[in-house]
Design a protein around this motif. Structure first.
Motif, PDB file in Angstrom:
ATOM      1  N   UNK A   1      43.789  36.566  39.099  1.00 16.10           N
ATOM      2  CA  UNK A   1      44.550  37.170  40.747  1.00 16.10           C
ATOM      3  C   UNK A   1      44.318  37.995  41.027  1.00 16.10           C
ATOM      4  N   UNK A   2      45.231  38.640  40.017  1.00 16.92           N
ATOM      5  CA  UNK A   2      45.532  40.406  40.074  1.00 16.92           C
ATOM      6  C   UNK A   2      44.712  40.832  39.381  1.00 16.92           C
ATOM      7  N   UNK A   3      44.241  40.718  38.792  1.00 14.63           N
ATOM      8  CA  UNK A   3      42.628  41.897  38.419  1.00 14.63           C
ATOM      9  C   UNK A   3      41.588  41.511  39.560  1.00 14.63           C
ATOM     10  N   UNK A   4      41.574  40.590  40.075  1.00 15.47           N
ATOM     11  CA  UNK A   4      40.582  41.107  41.596  1.00 15.47           C
ATOM     12  C   UNK A   4      40.920  41.316  42.364  1.00 15.47           C
ATOM     13  N   UNK A   5      42.256  41.039  42.814  1.00 18.25           N
ATOM     14  CA  UNK A   5      42.428  42.602  43.884  1.00 18.25           C
ATOM     15  C   UNK A   5      42.717  43.887  43.515  1.00 18.25           C
ATOM     16  N   UNK A   6      42.921  43.737  42.523  1.00 16.29           N
ATOM     17  CA  UNK A   6      42.598  45.359  41.751  1.00 16.29           C
ATOM     18  C   UNK A   6      41.985  45.472  41.853  1.00 16.29           C
ATOM     19  N   UNK A   7      40.102  45.332  42.239  1.00 14.73           N
ATOM     20  CA  UNK A   7      38.915  45.722  42.380  1.00 14.73           C
ATOM     21  C   UNK A   7      39.111  46.000  43.890  1.00 14.73           C
ATOM     22  N   UNK A   8      39.912  46.168  44.261  1.00 13.56           N
ATOM     23  CA  UNK A   8      40.020  46.716  45.831  1.00 13.56           C
ATOM     24  C   UNK A   8      40.333  47.436  45.978  1.00 13.56           C
ATOM     25  N   UNK A   9      41.075  47.755  45.747  1.00  8.63           N
ATOM     26  CA  UNK A   9      42.379  48.990  45.029  1.00  8.63           C
ATOM     27  C   UNK A   9      40.966  49.922  44.439  1.00  8.63           C
ATOM     28  N   UNK A  10      40.726  50.029  43.757  1.00 13.77           N
ATOM     29  CA  UNK A  10      39.868  50.542  42.482  1.00 13.77           C
ATOM     30  C   UNK A  10      38.435  50.689  43.045  1.00 13.77           C
ATOM     31  N   UNK A  11      38.280  50.299  44.466  1.00 12.89           N
ATOM     32  CA  UNK A  11      36.397  50.246  44.775  1.00 12.89           C
ATOM     33  C   UNK A  11      36.291  50.128  43.759  1.00 12.89           C
ATOM     34  N   UNK A  12      35.944  49.008  42.979  1.00 17.71           N
ATOM     35  CA  UNK A  12      34.562  48.642  42.223  1.00 17.71           C
ATOM     36  C   UNK A  12      34.372  47.442  42.206  1.00 17.71           C
ATOM     37  N   UNK A  13      33.370  47.412  41.490  1.00 17.33           N
ATOM     38  CA  UNK A  13      33.117  45.542  41.269  1.00 17.33           C
ATOM     39  C   UNK A  13      33.490  45.568  39.953  1.00 17.33           C
ATOM     40  N   UNK A  14      33.587  46.016  39.019  1.00 16.20           N
ATOM     41  CA  UNK A  14      33.699  45.917  37.853  1.00 16.20           C
ATOM     42  C   UNK A  14      35.196  45.744  37.315  1.00 16.20           C
ATOM     43  N   UNK A  15      35.322  45.123  35.942  1.00 11.55           N
ATOM     44  CA  UNK A  15      36.835  44.709  35.661  1.00 11.55           C
ATOM     45  C   UNK A  15      37.568  45.902  36.014  1.00 11.55           C
ATOM     46  N   UNK A  16      38.822  44.972  35.551  1.00 15.87           N
ATOM     47  CA  UNK A  16      40.246  46.102  36.496  1.00 15.87           C
ATOM     48  C   UNK A  16      40.678  45.444  35.150  1.00 15.87           C
ATOM     49  N   UNK A  17      41.424  46.064  33.959  1.00 12.71           N
ATOM     50  CA  UNK A  17      41.681  45.836  32.326  1.00 12.71           C
ATOM     51  C   UNK A  17      43.751  46.355  33.216  1.00 12.71           C
ATOM     52  N   UNK A  18      44.614  45.648  33.362  1.00  9.29           N
ATOM     53  CA  UNK A  18      46.068  45.662  33.360  1.00  9.29           C
ATOM     54  C   UNK A  18      46.660  45.496  32.099  1.00  9.29           C
ATOM     55  N   UNK A  19      47.739  47.197  32.019  1.00  4.77           N
ATOM     56  CA  UNK A  19      48.211  47.041  30.262  1.00  4.77           C
ATOM     57  C   UNK A  19      49.491  47.597  30.497  1.00  4.77           C
ATOM     58  N   UNK A  20      50.708  46.856  30.167  1.00  2.00           N
ATOM     59  CA  UNK A  20      51.618  46.880  30.650  1.00  2.00           C
ATOM     60  C   UNK A  20      52.234  48.061  29.538  1.00  2.00           C
TER      61      UNK A  20
END
Length: 214
Positions: free
Chosen positions: A72-91
């Protein structure tokens, strides 16, 4: 963090690459009733509903519950990053992703656009990995002129170019769209962007501008 957990509030840094399109069921919240008085570039402000969620028992990082939340977070971040590609989250702090981007993509030579402390950090990271790292440097408080980038790319070939969109140490916003256009016109170098203090506050069109890693 069970199946009926609150919707995640997302923020922070990520590296981008190709991805599934987001669904209508994962629309990102754009407003909150909670007053926010937090004006640092980082760490990210955490809403009360998220702080309350952190009081719940943790779930295993390989569990279906964690996977569902992460997706859910990865899909939501796509909207912020303005991309259709995956967004990888790192702690981790953004420095981890800066280093990962350079170490993973640069074989020999990198060009660093330097106009402040965080842009200089890219150069320091590259040198620490034994890479040949050149600079296009301008005084702190000034933006990088795209013509300077053009001249540098006509002199030499590079595996990647690093740039800080909003130089957090001074607040200067580099002309990212113009720099990206010059980079693509003059080279096949990958474009690595630090958008820590600009993403979500200034336009960052990852796909439209051809940004390789943000």
């Amino acid at each position: 963090m069970s199946g009926d957990a609150i919707e995640p509030f997302v923020g922070g840094s990520g590296a981008v690459a190709g991805a599934p399109a987001h669904s209508a069921g994962n629309r990102l919240r754009t407003t909150t009733d909670e007053p926010i008085r937090f004006f640092l570039a980082g760490p990210t402000y955490v809403l009360q509903r998220v702080r309350e969620a952190q009081l719940r028992p943790p779930v295993a990082h390989r569990s279906p519950e964690f996977r569902a939340a992460y997706d859910r977070v990865a899909v939501a971040l796509q909207q912020i990053f303005r991309t259709s590609r995956p967004v990888v989250t790192a702690t981790a702090s953004a420095t981890l992703l800066m280093e990962a981007a350079v170490a993973s993509t640069v074989a020999d030579r990198v060009l660093c656009l330097v106009n402040g402390a965080f842009a200089q950090r890219f150069h320091t990271i590259a040198r620490s990995h034994g890479l040949e790292a050149d600079q296009v440097a301008v005084p702190m408080g000034h933006a990088v002129d795209p013509d300077l980038l053009r001249q540098a790319l006509r002199r030499s070939r590079y595996d990647a170019i690093t740039v800080v969109h909003s130089e957090t140490s001074t607040g200067v916003l580099n002309p990212l769209a113009e720099l990206a256009r010059v980079a693509h016109e003059e080279s096949d170098a990958l474009l690595i962007v630090d958008a820590v203090s600009s993403l979500g506050g200034a336009p960052v069109e990852t796909d439209a501008w051809g940004l390789d890693i943000v």
